[in-house]
Design a protein around this motif. Structure first.
Motif, PDB file in Angstrom:
ATOM      1  N   LYS A 135       0.831  -1.205   0.000  1.00 12.34           N
ATOM      2  CA  LYS A 135       0.000   0.000   0.000  1.00 12.34           C
ATOM      3  C   LYS A 135       0.864   1.252   0.000  1.00 12.34           C
ATOM      4  CE  LYS A 135      -4.132  -1.859   2.257  1.00 12.34           C
ATOM      5  NZ  LYS A 135      -5.043  -1.752   3.421  1.00 12.34           N
ATOM      6  N   MET A 136       1.960   1.219   0.750  1.00  9.94           N
ATOM      7  CA  MET A 136       2.861   2.368   0.803  1.00  9.94           C
ATOM      8  C   MET A 136       3.530   2.583  -0.561  1.00  9.94           C
ATOM      9  SD  MET A 136       3.472   4.340   3.479  1.00  9.94           S
ATOM     10  CE  MET A 136       3.487   3.328   4.952  1.00  9.94           C
ATOM     11  N   GLU A 137       3.897   1.502  -1.193  1.00 13.68           N
ATOM     12  CA  GLU A 137       4.523   1.579  -2.514  1.00 13.68           C
ATOM     13  C   GLU A 137       3.548   2.167  -3.532  1.00 13.68           C
ATOM     14  OE1 GLU A 137       7.592  -1.430  -4.636  1.00 13.68           O
ATOM     15  OE2 GLU A 137       5.575  -2.221  -4.337  1.00 13.68           O
ATOM     16  N   ASN A 138       2.304   1.722  -3.511  1.00 14.18           N
ATOM     17  CA  ASN A 138       1.290   2.248  -4.430  1.00 14.18           C
ATOM     18  C   ASN A 138       1.034   3.730  -4.172  1.00 14.18           C
ATOM     19  OD1 ASN A 138       0.958  -0.231  -5.673  1.00 14.18           O
ATOM     20  ND2 ASN A 138      -0.785  -0.826  -4.420  1.00 14.18           N
ATOM     21  N   ALA A 139       1.006   4.120  -2.892  1.00 10.11           N
ATOM     22  CA  ALA A 139       0.791   5.532  -2.558  1.00 10.11           C
ATOM     23  C   ALA A 139       1.940   6.386  -3.060  1.00 10.11           C
ATOM     24  CB  ALA A 139       0.638   5.687  -1.049  1.00 10.11           C
ATOM     25  N   SER A 140       3.162   5.879  -2.943  1.00  9.20           N
ATOM     26  CA  SER A 140       4.326   6.614  -3.430  1.00  9.20           C
ATOM     27  C   SER A 140       4.246   6.829  -4.943  1.00  9.20           C
ATOM     28  CB  SER A 140       5.609   5.858  -3.063  1.00  9.20           C
ATOM     29  OG  SER A 140       6.760   6.536  -3.526  1.00  9.20           O
ATOM     30  N   LEU A 141       3.843   5.800  -5.678  1.00  3.91           N
ATOM     31  CA  LEU A 141       3.678   5.922  -7.127  1.00  3.91           C
ATOM     32  C   LEU A 141       2.566   6.913  -7.480  1.00  3.91           C
ATOM     33  CD1 LEU A 141       4.054   2.212  -8.338  1.00  3.91           C
ATOM     34  CD2 LEU A 141       5.612   4.114  -8.797  1.00  3.91           C
ATOM     35  N   SER A 142       1.488   6.905  -6.700  1.00  2.00           N
ATOM     36  CA  SER A 142       0.388   7.834  -6.962  1.00  2.00           C
ATOM     37  C   SER A 142       0.832   9.276  -6.762  1.00  2.00           C
ATOM     38  CB  SER A 142      -0.801   7.522  -6.039  1.00  2.00           C
ATOM     39  OG  SER A 142      -1.392   6.288  -6.380  1.00  2.00           O
ATOM     40  N   VAL A 143       1.638   9.525  -5.745  1.00  2.00           N
ATOM     41  CA  VAL A 143       2.162  10.873  -5.515  1.00  2.00           C
ATOM     42  C   VAL A 143       3.030  11.309  -6.687  1.00  2.00           C
ATOM     43  CG1 VAL A 143       3.758  12.222  -4.083  1.00  2.00           C
ATOM     44  CG2 VAL A 143       1.999  10.812  -3.007  1.00  2.00           C
ATOM     45  N   LYS A 144       3.877  10.401  -7.172  1.00  2.00           N
ATOM     46  CA  LYS A 144       4.721  10.732  -8.326  1.00  2.00           C
ATOM     47  C   LYS A 144       3.863  11.014  -9.561  1.00  2.00           C
ATOM     48  CE  LYS A 144       8.640   7.907  -6.773  1.00  2.00           C
ATOM     49  NZ  LYS A 144       9.540   9.029  -6.486  1.00  2.00           N
ATOM     50  N   GLY A 145       2.780  10.244  -9.724  1.00  2.00           N
ATOM     51  CA  GLY A 145       1.895  10.469 -10.862  1.00  2.00           C
ATOM     52  C   GLY A 145       1.202  11.814 -10.789  1.00  2.00           C
ATOM     53  N   LEU A 146       0.717  12.180  -9.604  1.00  2.00           N
ATOM     54  CA  LEU A 146       0.089  13.485  -9.434  1.00  2.00           C
ATOM     55  C   LEU A 146       1.093  14.598  -9.697  1.00  2.00           C
ATOM     56  CD1 LEU A 146      -2.088  13.059  -6.195  1.00  2.00           C
ATOM     57  CD2 LEU A 146      -2.896  13.241  -8.551  1.00  2.00           C
ATOM     58  N   LEU A 147       2.313  14.431  -9.218  1.00  2.00           N
ATOM     59  CA  LEU A 147       3.342  15.445  -9.421  1.00  2.00           C
ATOM     60  C   LEU A 147       3.608  15.655 -10.908  1.00  2.00           C
ATOM     61  CD1 LEU A 147       5.519  17.356  -8.380  1.00  2.00           C
ATOM     62  CD2 LEU A 147       7.030  15.388  -8.060  1.00  2.00           C
ATOM     63  N   TYR A 148       3.695  14.569 -11.647  1.00  2.40           N
ATOM     64  CA  TYR A 148       3.920  14.679 -13.092  1.00  2.40           C
ATOM     65  C   TYR A 148       2.761  15.430 -13.769  1.00  2.40           C
ATOM     66  CZ  TYR A 148       4.567  13.326 -17.962  1.00  2.40           C
ATOM     67  OH  TYR A 148       4.727  13.358 -19.319  1.00  2.40           O
ATOM     68  N   ASN A 149       1.542  15.105 -13.400  1.00  2.00           N
ATOM     69  CA  ASN A 149       0.379  15.772 -13.988  1.00  2.00           C
ATOM     70  C   ASN A 149       0.373  17.268 -13.688  1.00  2.00           C
ATOM     71  OD1 ASN A 149      -0.856  13.702 -15.336  1.00  2.00           O
ATOM     72  ND2 ASN A 149      -2.282  13.186 -13.704  1.00  2.00           N
ATOM     73  N   VAL A 150       0.672  17.624 -12.431  1.00  2.00           N
ATOM     74  CA  VAL A 150       0.673  19.036 -12.047  1.00  2.00           C
ATOM     75  C   VAL A 150       1.764  19.791 -12.796  1.00  2.00           C
ATOM     76  CG1 VAL A 150       1.107  20.625 -10.115  1.00  2.00           C
ATOM     77  CG2 VAL A 150      -0.411  18.661  -9.810  1.00  2.00           C
ATOM     78  N   GLN A 151       2.914  19.163 -12.954  1.00  2.00           N
ATOM     79  CA  GLN A 151       3.996  19.793 -13.714  1.00  2.00           C
ATOM     80  C   GLN A 151       3.554  20.057 -15.156  1.00  2.00           C
ATOM     81  OE1 GLN A 151       6.921  16.793 -12.973  1.00  2.00           O
ATOM     82  NE2 GLN A 151       7.852  17.904 -11.276  1.00  2.00           N
ATOM     83  N   CYS A 152       2.872  19.086 -15.744  1.00  2.00           N
ATOM     84  CA  CYS A 152       2.397  19.270 -17.124  1.00  2.00           C
ATOM     85  C   CYS A 152       1.323  20.351 -17.194  1.00  2.00           C
ATOM     86  CB  CYS A 152       1.871  17.946 -17.675  1.00  2.00           C
ATOM     87  SG  CYS A 152       3.165  16.786 -18.172  1.00  2.00           S
ATOM     88  N   ALA A 153       0.458  20.403 -16.188  1.00  2.00           N
ATOM     89  CA  ALA A 153      -0.576  21.440 -16.161  1.00  2.00           C
ATOM     90  C   ALA A 153       0.070  22.826 -16.107  1.00  2.00           C
ATOM     91  CB  ALA A 153      -1.502  21.225 -14.970  1.00  2.00           C
ATOM     92  N   LEU A 154       1.142  22.955 -15.339  1.00  2.00           N
ATOM     93  CA  LEU A 154       1.870  24.217 -15.285  1.00  2.00           C
ATOM     94  C   LEU A 154       2.515  24.530 -16.628  1.00  2.00           C
ATOM     95  CD1 LEU A 154       3.492  23.821 -11.756  1.00  2.00           C
ATOM     96  CD2 LEU A 154       1.938  25.665 -12.414  1.00  2.00           C
ATOM     97  N   CYS A 155       3.145  23.523 -17.231  1.00  2.00           N
ATOM     98  CA  CYS A 155       3.799  23.715 -18.536  1.00  2.00           C
ATOM     99  C   CYS A 155       2.809  24.228 -19.578  1.00  2.00           C
ATOM    100  CB  CYS A 155       4.402  22.398 -19.021  1.00  2.00           C
ATOM    101  SG  CYS A 155       5.909  21.885 -18.175  1.00  2.00           S
ATOM    102  N   ILE A 156       1.644  23.584 -19.646  1.00  2.00           N
ATOM    103  CA  ILE A 156       0.650  23.936 -20.666  1.00  2.00           C
ATOM    104  C   ILE A 156       0.176  25.373 -20.485  1.00  2.00           C
ATOM    105  CG2 ILE A 156      -1.746  23.453 -21.351  1.00  2.00           C
ATOM    106  CD1 ILE A 156      -1.063  20.473 -21.033  1.00  2.00           C
ATOM    107  N   ARG A 157       0.181  25.845 -19.256  1.00  3.43           N
ATOM    108  CA  ARG A 157      -0.246  27.225 -18.982  1.00  3.43           C
ATOM    109  C   ARG A 157       0.897  28.222 -19.072  1.00  3.43           C
ATOM    110  NH1 ARG A 157      -3.368  23.625 -17.097  1.00  3.43           N
ATOM    111  NH2 ARG A 157      -5.591  23.971 -16.693  1.00  3.43           N
ATOM    112  N   GLY A 158       2.075  27.754 -19.484  1.00  8.25           N
ATOM    113  CA  GLY A 158       3.220  28.643 -19.627  1.00  8.25           C
ATOM    114  C   GLY A 158       3.813  29.079 -18.309  1.00  8.25           C
ATOM    115  N   LEU A 159       3.598  28.293 -17.237  1.00 10.83           N
ATOM    116  CA  LEU A 159       4.088  28.640 -15.911  1.00 10.83           C
ATOM    117  C   LEU A 159       5.278  27.766 -15.545  1.00 10.83           C
ATOM    118  CD1 LEU A 159       0.620  28.830 -14.120  1.00 10.83           C
ATOM    119  CD2 LEU A 159       2.007  30.759 -14.880  1.00 10.83           C
TER     120      LEU A 159
END
Length: 221
Positions: A135-159
């Protein structure tokens, strides 16, 4: 209700596997924006993922309390105050750019804590507690996935994501207080995700009602 759950499941199934596996940070790799999908908004994927994670984060926290024998003292030690670097529960009401930057910072901190505290703690116990480790391993991967998505959301907005240095951690010599650090973090993490999930669910419901209202108006006209 069943149709709504099925629809959400289909949307989540379409989230690219890369979102769950990428560990690249925007501020350490300027080419990450080139890897972001141009076909959809990663912020929407982030919201869907957070909604899906809501129950999982609570389950992880409860499992941690059970495996670490902290159930009887959780209200005394784990829930007394949130970890100070988590945003307040109204983060979703901030302007979109501010919300994304706050999410980005929080997820970098979480990623660091999962790798440097929780995963190391559980790796030593994996032979006797494989379910909690998974469960801890899956949670760690989910955090990394959210981080990647947020980074892309910032990129798309030119931030450009703010430069972030994870906070230092107190290195307790006592095994008990290392457990308390873990349960405080997981309690704050669970509350953070659940509050966001509720807010994003309300936003999705309002958008659906507005679309339905416009459709009825067109039919009436």
């Amino acid at each position: 209700m069943g149709q709504k759950s099925q629809g959400l499941g289909v949307q989540l199934a379409l989230v690219p596997l890369l979102i769950l596996l990428s560990m690249t940070l925007v501020d350490s790799n300027p080419n990450v924006c080139q890897k972001c999908s141009k076909g959809s908004d990663p912020l929407n994927k982030t919201k869907l993922k957070i909604i899906m994670m809501s129950q999982d984060t609570q389950d992880l926290y409860n499992s941690y309390l059970t495996h670490e024998n902290l159930l009887d003292v959780s209200h005394q030690f784990c829930n007394v105050a949130p970890v100070p670097w988590f945003p307040n529960r109204n983060i979703n009401r901030a302007p979109e750019s501010s919300m994304l930057q706050d999410l980005h910072k929080t997820l970098i901190y979480l990623d660091d804590y999962f790798a440097g505290l929780l995963m190391q703690q559980q790796e030593r116990r994996q032979p006797t507690e494989p379910a909690l480790f998974k469960k801890m391993e899956n949670a760690s991967l989910s955090v990394k996935g959210l981080l990647y998505n947020v980074q892309c959301a910032l990129c798309i907005r030119g931030l450009v994501p703010d430069s972030v240095t994870p906070p230092g951690r107190t290195l307790h010599t006592s095994d008990f207080y290392r457990k308390i650090d873990g349960c405080r973090l997981l309690s704050s993490y669970s509350n953070f995700i659940r509050n966001l999930a509720r807010a994003f669910n309300r936003q999705a419901g309002k958008r659906k009602r507005r679309r339905s209202g416009r459709g009825m108006a067109q039919i009436s006209g």
